[in-house]
Design a protein around this motif. Structure first.
Motif, PDB file in Angstrom:
ATOM      1  N   ALA A 218      16.835  53.956  -3.366  1.00 26.30           N
ATOM      2  CA  ALA A 218      17.648  54.899  -2.873  1.00 26.30           C
ATOM      3  C   ALA A 218      17.007  56.219  -2.364  1.00 26.30           C
ATOM      4  CB  ALA A 218      18.788  55.482  -3.951  1.00 26.30           C
TER       5      ALA A 218
ATOM      6  N   SER B  54      15.539  55.304   1.088  1.00 31.06           N
ATOM      7  CA  SER B  54      16.859  54.589   1.821  1.00 31.06           C
ATOM      8  C   SER B  54      17.527  55.769   2.484  1.00 31.06           C
ATOM      9  CB  SER B  54      17.470  53.767   1.083  1.00 31.06           C
ATOM     10  OG  SER B  54      18.586  53.203   1.992  1.00 31.06           O
ATOM     11  N   SER B  55      17.840  56.813   1.498  1.00 26.91           N
ATOM     12  CA  SER B  55      18.745  57.793   1.924  1.00 26.91           C
ATOM     13  C   SER B  55      18.245  59.319   1.854  1.00 26.91           C
ATOM     14  CB  SER B  55      19.896  57.480   0.989  1.00 26.91           C
ATOM     15  OG  SER B  55      20.876  58.887   0.965  1.00 26.91           O
ATOM     16  N   ALA B  56      18.525  59.696   3.170  1.00 24.35           N
ATOM     17  CA  ALA B  56      17.960  61.230   3.030  1.00 24.35           C
ATOM     18  C   ALA B  56      18.743  62.238   2.019  1.00 24.35           C
ATOM     19  CB  ALA B  56      17.968  61.620   4.466  1.00 24.35           C
ATOM     20  N   ALA B  57      20.137  61.500   1.923  1.00 25.42           N
ATOM     21  CA  ALA B  57      21.275  62.519   0.960  1.00 25.42           C
ATOM     22  C   ALA B  57      20.803  62.325  -0.294  1.00 25.42           C
ATOM     23  CB  ALA B  57      22.489  61.818   1.402  1.00 25.42           C
TER      24      ALA B  57
ATOM     25  N   THR C 115      22.929  52.399  -2.895  1.00 27.83           N
ATOM     26  CA  THR C 115      21.941  52.508  -1.868  1.00 27.83           C
ATOM     27  C   THR C 115      22.332  53.119  -0.371  1.00 27.83           C
ATOM     28  OG1 THR C 115      21.510  50.164  -1.083  1.00 27.83           O
ATOM     29  CG2 THR C 115      20.117  51.051  -3.038  1.00 27.83           C
ATOM     30  N   PRO C 116      22.895  54.193  -0.531  1.00 26.28           N
ATOM     31  CA  PRO C 116      23.328  54.788   0.826  1.00 26.28           C
ATOM     32  C   PRO C 116      22.134  54.596   1.775  1.00 26.28           C
ATOM     33  CG  PRO C 116      23.117  56.499  -0.987  1.00 26.28           C
ATOM     34  CD  PRO C 116      23.004  55.050  -1.571  1.00 26.28           C
ATOM     35  N   ARG C 117      22.117  54.770   3.213  1.00 25.54           N
ATOM     36  CA  ARG C 117      20.998  54.510   3.866  1.00 25.54           C
ATOM     37  C   ARG C 117      21.152  55.288   5.208  1.00 25.54           C
ATOM     38  NH1 ARG C 117      19.392  52.100   8.352  1.00 25.54           N
ATOM     39  NH2 ARG C 117      17.601  50.795   8.819  1.00 25.54           N
ATOM     40  N   THR C 118      20.135  56.153   5.380  1.00 19.49           N
ATOM     41  CA  THR C 118      19.968  57.022   6.427  1.00 19.49           C
ATOM     42  C   THR C 118      19.561  56.121   7.895  1.00 19.49           C
ATOM     43  OG1 THR C 118      19.461  58.562   4.985  1.00 19.49           O
ATOM     44  CG2 THR C 118      18.978  59.213   7.429  1.00 19.49           C
TER      45      THR C 118
ATOM     46  N   THR D 189      23.781  59.569   7.093  1.00 20.19           N
ATOM     47  CA  THR D 189      23.705  58.671   6.023  1.00 20.19           C
ATOM     48  C   THR D 189      25.049  57.906   5.709  1.00 20.19           C
ATOM     49  OG1 THR D 189      21.714  59.983   4.918  1.00 20.19           O
ATOM     50  CG2 THR D 189      22.905  58.520   3.675  1.00 20.19           C
TER      51      THR D 189
ATOM     52  N   GLN E 146      19.683  45.847   4.906  1.00 17.54           N
ATOM     53  CA  GLN E 146      19.704  45.705   3.533  1.00 17.54           C
ATOM     54  C   GLN E 146      20.702  44.687   2.927  1.00 17.54           C
ATOM     55  OE1 GLN E 146      19.970  50.088   2.501  1.00 17.54           O
ATOM     56  NE2 GLN E 146      17.801  50.225   2.417  1.00 17.54           N
TER      57      GLN E 146
END
Lengths: 344, 344, 344
Positions: free
Chosen positions: A44, A47-50, C23-26, C103, C225
């Motif tokens: 994560a 994967s995620s800037a947030a 897994t949020p993704r930017t 994101t 993903q």
């Protein structure tokens, strides 16, 4: 005189010699995407800037292995262009996250030499340091490779074998500035397991497999500016097959390990690594992990797991590292020992 | 009426006609990474933002060939969709570095026409200009292609053959604003050779080879929005093989030339280019260079080398361009004549 | 207990259940480049930041399908890891353009369940919503999949079949804030056809074909993903072939549709979609479209076309969707019904 780089041979190295490796390289958001197209990674934080911001990181880091492969690739033209084999890594630490915009440059100091008894080659030990554009250390590590001699009639140099730690002492692990796992979002991260849920000795079969193709490992290896011929040129090997770069297997196995180790978010150190068998296009790569140690750190909510990450060609549900003869079991491609940061 | 683009045929072109090509395209850091995954490039300026800044460049340029391929790709749907062959380039100059964020648009003027004696096709000469989002010229070049006639009964147009320089006069080379090689870091760049170290007539075998795969050339060609069918569709050719885009060979050879020409940092001009043989997946591509000329420029510490860059399928250590019959030697894929900027 | 994710089985779903996917993704500029290397896309808005600005968009959006694939990929580990088949989509709307830096996180609500009469599997209906880092809806859609039961002895749940619109009502189409096609540059966009030039019932053969390779579909699928095993692991299917992700065919067909629908710039909604046949490396994919409806919107100069986009393996110039038996014609891979925004 030839203008091309013949690489260094065993007799070209002296203990204490420092080599500044060429072609610093800037990491970009493009590398993050390329990495994501080549490995099934879902951790994560990268994967995620947030998500990265939610655990206290000021900027959005890329996977540690992007930095490692780039920094390592820099050393190939000088250290291992004439290598017979990569023998091992040790004492690799990630000093700070690499973020898009960072430019990495690597230098190496020769810290040991040992000629082989056959007089045809020898082992070269180097300690390499990658720094960023501010001159700060990003990653450092030791590595030893077996390198051909050019002139076999030369006398052996004095043998110097450096002392290298079997594993990075957990007291020396570096936690990225600001990292705080105390409000960690396990749902977003993908699994509920935290440090205390992993038992020393526990093994985890990561289940999923990926079949290697002819292109992807080359694209990865090129991305890191690794120039070793055996990865790109079918005429460079008698069997006419391109050898898959060992770092490709590391990244693939690490990405597969998400399934069971989703919260082992950040690689803090690599204690040791062995590429135990070559891999080729067509092989289907699986991974399993073994928990070697677990500790807490001083950072809020941050623990560390010491893990053995094993990649295999073909799935081995028995998760056998070595046979009765103490040799690596057939199919084992990689045996990597590393520390990962995980919510405590 | 059909809504799809049938491309232009020979009779659709008139001398003086200006064609504004469609789909301007923005260059990003993603292109830099994609390029790096497809070609083994290591030139220090496009590799490192820090190195680029150290030689006076305000922004971090991408490789000149990224701009060239994109700008060139724009012309394909209008100029060469029905081409029999790409016959040549001339007078290509890079007017300013292309940097991430730049949007390139291309227009072409028809500058010559010559119907073939068989009446089935003809040669079209165009001068193409790529401009950025500020309307400034980024790249311009001349090109001629053989194009099918749709209606063979039509009369031939008046023959007009433009005068094109055999090579860009070194006085007309454009050095990027601010470029200063007087404090150039040769160690970081990877080699110690400067302008004076290259002799006119000298040949350099770049040693390394890359085996073409089925995917990579397609990914590259797509990235430049080049729509020529023969690169993507095995049903478009009788032999069922995808032809590798000529620009892929240019980029590959240029990247391989790092080994011996690491300081030939920037492409300033392309004087001429011939794709002398088709290339296919499975071919292993090597490169060699010949020094054609060398000059100093007015910019501090900046010289220019005129180079012939030759790509071959299979390594030719003899570096033979043409056989006794004056024809290109077997295995020669590309004969490219260009100017590169190098520390003086 | 095993630490790896076994995925959910039919009996694990209840109507009303909400699943927050991991897994949020930017999204980054790297994704734009990767997409461009995988699909022959040339739509002027995602291609050119300057063109996007010229039609009133404040930031440079990526293709809608990048957002869709990422948002969709998030649901796979929870919804369809044990799916027998993806049965359909409905009511998919793009609420705002996705731009680099966004994101995306996805959650799904179970809105229907129907056990199959064989007792071995059942259909699960979910409504999924992807939000950005500001918590705003970016994309939402309904989807139904057939999922295995783990325990076939369990009783069937109450059957709930949600009412889903056959197509998104044009009144409910969302036009991106600021979009203004009144000064649209048709030359830069690549074609002259506007809304009124398309007749309901008209079919367009997009002419071009792309041969699928072993690597590219895997790279795409990984980029989103998406973890479904059948795309990556030749050992996961009895025939030893990797199945191409259905979304890869959608993106490929959409990109091919540029040739004839260059001005169908933005995907506003997906009404329905069926993956009617599996696709494999070596297949050459073509596309044709049928105009199903056309409407104007309240935005200046902006109309909407409802289109059926059909991908085929091998070209079908007759553009036949179904045979006399009402079944999909041989070679049909995809039947996608969507709304696109186009100059009125």
């Amino acid at each position: 005189m030839s203008k091309t780089n013949p690489g260094n041979f065993f007799e070209d190295f002296q203990v204490g010699q420092v080599i500044e490796h060429a072609t610093p390289r800037t990491v970009t958001e493009g590398d993050r995407a390329a990495y994501g197209s080549l490995y099934p990674t879902r951790f994560a934080i990268p994967s995620s800037a947030a998500f990265a911001a939610s655990v206290g990181l000021e900027q959005h880091p890329v996977e540690e292995l992007i930095g490692f492969h780039i920094a390592f690739g820099k050393t190939v033209p000088d250290v291992s262009l004439n290598a017979v084999a990569n023998l091992g890594y040790a004492e690799c630490r990630f000093h700070q996250p690499v973020v898009p915009g960072d430019t990495l440059a690597t230098k190496s100091e020769v810290i040991g030499l040992k000629q082989n008894s056959n007089g045809k080659s020898g082992v070269v030990y180097v300690r390499s340091t990658a720094t960023n554009q501010r001159g700060e250390v990003a990653i450092d590590w030791a590595r030893w490779v077996m390198v051909h001699k050019r002139d076999q009639s030369l006398e052996a140099p004095e043998t110097v074998i450096p002392e290298l730690a079997k594993a990075v002492d957990p007291k020396n692990l570096i936690v990225p500035k600001g990292l705080d796992f105390s409000s960690y979002d396990f749902t977003a991260a993908g699994e509920l397991h935290r440090l205390a849920d992993y038992e020393i000795g526990e093994k985890i079969d990561h289940v999923d497999g990926v079949t290697l193709t002819a292109s992807e490992h080359q694209q990865a290896t090129r991305l890191w500016q690794n120039t070793a011929k055996v990865h790109f040129n079918v005429e460079a090997r008698p069997d006419g097959r391109n050898l898959v770069y060992g770092g490709h297997i590391i990244s693939l196995a690490r990405a597969l390990s998400f399934n069971g180790l989703a919260n082992a978010q950040l690689v803090a150190a690599i204690n040791a690594g062995a590429h135990t068998s070559p891999a080729f296009a067509g092989d289907t790569v699986y991974a399993w992990s073994e928990v070697l140690d677990r500790v807490e750190t001083d950072a809020p909510g941050v623990g560390a797991l010491r893990l053995r990450l094993v990649a295999t060609s073909g799935r081995d549900e028995s998760m056998t590292l070595r046979g009765e003869d103490a040799k690596y079991a057939p199919g084992v491609l990689l045996d990597l020992d590393y520390w990962a940061l995980i919510p405590a």
